[in-house]
Design a protein around this motif. Structure first.
Motif, mmCIF file in Angstrom:
data_model
loop_
_atom_site.group_PDB
_atom_site.id
_atom_site.type_symbol
_atom_site.label_atom_id
_atom_site.label_comp_id
_atom_site.label_asym_id
_atom_site.label_seq_id
_atom_site.Cartn_x
_atom_site.Cartn_y
_atom_site.Cartn_z
ATOM 1 N N PRO A 71 57.134 48.173 54.346
ATOM 2 C CA PRO A 71 57.897 49.375 54.545
ATOM 3 C C PRO A 71 59.171 48.894 55.153
ATOM 4 O O PRO A 71 59.329 48.012 56.117
ATOM 5 C CB PRO A 71 57.183 49.945 55.395
ATOM 6 N N GLU A 93 55.760 59.283 50.259
ATOM 7 C CA GLU A 93 54.237 59.189 50.049
ATOM 8 C C GLU A 93 53.546 58.090 49.740
ATOM 9 O O GLU A 93 52.297 57.898 50.073
ATOM 10 C CB GLU A 93 54.048 60.136 48.717
ATOM 11 N N GLU A 94 54.463 57.035 49.424
ATOM 12 C CA GLU A 94 53.654 55.758 49.056
ATOM 13 C C GLU A 94 53.723 54.719 50.046
ATOM 14 O O GLU A 94 53.333 53.658 49.965
ATOM 15 C CB GLU A 94 54.372 55.300 47.730
ATOM 16 N N GLY A 95 54.479 55.288 51.313
ATOM 17 C CA GLY A 95 54.323 54.310 52.259
ATOM 18 C C GLY A 95 55.714 53.126 52.119
ATOM 19 O O GLY A 95 55.302 51.981 52.712
ATOM 20 N N ASP A 124 59.586 52.799 56.373
ATOM 21 C CA ASP A 124 59.345 52.773 57.849
ATOM 22 C C ASP A 124 60.075 53.973 58.623
ATOM 23 O O ASP A 124 61.378 53.688 58.704
ATOM 24 C CB ASP A 124 59.711 51.537 58.553
ATOM 25 N N CYS A 125 59.379 55.230 58.408
ATOM 26 C CA CYS A 125 60.104 56.475 58.782
ATOM 27 C C CYS A 125 61.002 56.367 59.984
ATOM 28 O O CYS A 125 61.767 57.158 60.054
ATOM 29 C CB CYS A 125 59.094 57.568 58.691
ATOM 30 N N GLN A 176 59.391 63.918 59.253
ATOM 31 C CA GLN A 176 58.855 62.563 58.936
ATOM 32 C C GLN A 176 59.350 61.586 59.890
ATOM 33 O O GLN A 176 58.926 60.532 59.762
ATOM 34 C CB GLN A 176 59.485 62.072 57.292
#
Length: 363
Positions: free
Chosen positions: A189, A221-223, A226-227, A251
């Motif tokens: 990520p 959604e797919e990761g 790195d939010c 998020q």
């Protein structure tokens, strides 16, 4: 008599050789630090001994001549052996308003003939630091967006597998989704610096989950992101709800609406962004519609009251020191770019991106 003819021929040969030497002296001087294809570094700079690709200088080669690769760099078929590569993704199948972004990479390349080898503002010397080339365009399917995303993902898997950093010319913003799929496969990520008028986090538009308004929803959604290391800068315009950016904030994204950017330098903001991004891998995605349409009218979904080109440059230069693993410049639509200024701006912003990649040398 035979001796006289020999002397005459020798004299003519010496004269011709001297004329050729002086006529070609600039080109020979440039070639002192060239690679096998004749692309070379500035003769006034000391050579490192490593071979680099450097565009021919407009001091010696007319800008209007030659095949219009990005920045007049050499073309090669793959990313093999390169530190960074310019690559085009010519699609507008995911566009919701004005089409034409499929021609963006071509026009950016044409306008990039204005670029020179050094960054006068930052003193960056990208072509003395990294081996760079133009590797052409992904072979997209203009009739099938899902198939195009698959083709992009597969192409970028090959690019990043070599260790090359892709600098992408769009194409509409749909392309960020399959590119980030490939990038995250290699790096995990990633942090994201997203410069745009729109959040591009819609779930479904006209019944479709893939389009230029949805890429970052799919990435979450797919990761792929790195939010806690995502920032969106320049968001603005009317919305489908009172708070168009509620989902982004939920998020963990940092949302910087354009009103926070008006009438100020964005250098302090980028100090904060660098701290937020830390040492992890970061992807930079720059939609040209982040800029006010007065500066960049050639785009599909323009919104008034946007960023200035100065602020765009500040954002990119503020990425210096980050672990950038990929960058894109998307949504240039030449049919609405009657002066070529939007594509020219895009070419310059891509050059600025090249100048902040890791391992760049500064004078």
């Amino acid at each position: 008599m035979s001796s006289l003819w020999r002397n005459l021929h020798l004299s003519r040969a010496i004269t011709a050789a001297a004329a050729d030497f002086f006529a070609l002296q600039p080109r020979q001087t440039l070639a002192l630090c060239s690679d096998r294809r004749g692309f070379c570094i500035n003769p006034n700079r000391q050579c490192s001994g490593k071979r680099y690709n450097v565009p021919p200088s407009a001091e010696f080669v007319a800008r209007v001549s030659g095949i219009p690769t990005m920045a007049k760099l050499p073309y090669q078929d793959t990313a093999e052996g390169l530190d960074a590569a310019f690559v085009g993704v010519p699609i507008d199948t995911g566009t919701s308003n004005r089409p034409g972004a499929r021609f963006g990479p071509r026009q950016i390349r044409v306008e990039s003939a204005m670029l020179r080898a050094y960054n006068s503002g930052t003193r960056a010397a990208p072509y003395e630091s990294l081996l760079v080339a133009d590797i052409g365009d992904v072979n997209v399917n203009v009739y099938d967006l899902k198939d195009t995303c698959k083709r992009i993902r597969e192409a970028y898997r090959k690019i990043v597998a070599t260790g090359c950093i892709p600098l992408t010319m769009g194409g509409d913003h749909t392309i960020a989704y399959p590119i980030l799929q490939a990038v995250a496969e290699k790096h995990g990520p990633v942090g994201l610096i997203h410069v745009d008028a729109h959040a591009d986090t819609s779930d479904v538009v006209l019944g479709e989950k893939i389009g230029h308004g949805t890429p970052f929803r799919r990435c979450v959604e797919e990761g792929l992101l790195d939010c806690k290391r995502v920032v969106q800068i320049g968001l603005r315009g009317s919305g489908y709800s009172a708070d168009s950016y509620e989902w982004s904030r939920a998020q963990g994204f940092r949302v910087v609406q354009v009103e926070e950017c008006w009438f100020k330098s964005l250098a302090p903001l980028m100090d904060e962004v660098r701290n937020q991004m830390g040492k992890g891998p970061v992807y930079l995605s720059f939609d040209i519609d982040a800029l006010d349409p007065g500066f960049a009218p050639g785009t599909g979904t323009p919104e008034i009251a946007g960023l200035t080109p100065i602020q765009g440059v500040e954002i990119i230069r503020g990425c210096r020191g980050l672990n950038l693993v990929g960058c894109d410049l998307v949504e240039v639509s030449p049919p609405y770019d009657t002066t070529g200024n939007t594509a020219l701006t895009g070419a310059n912003l891509l050059f600025e991106m090249l100048c902040v990649l890791p391992k760049i040398k500064y004078y």
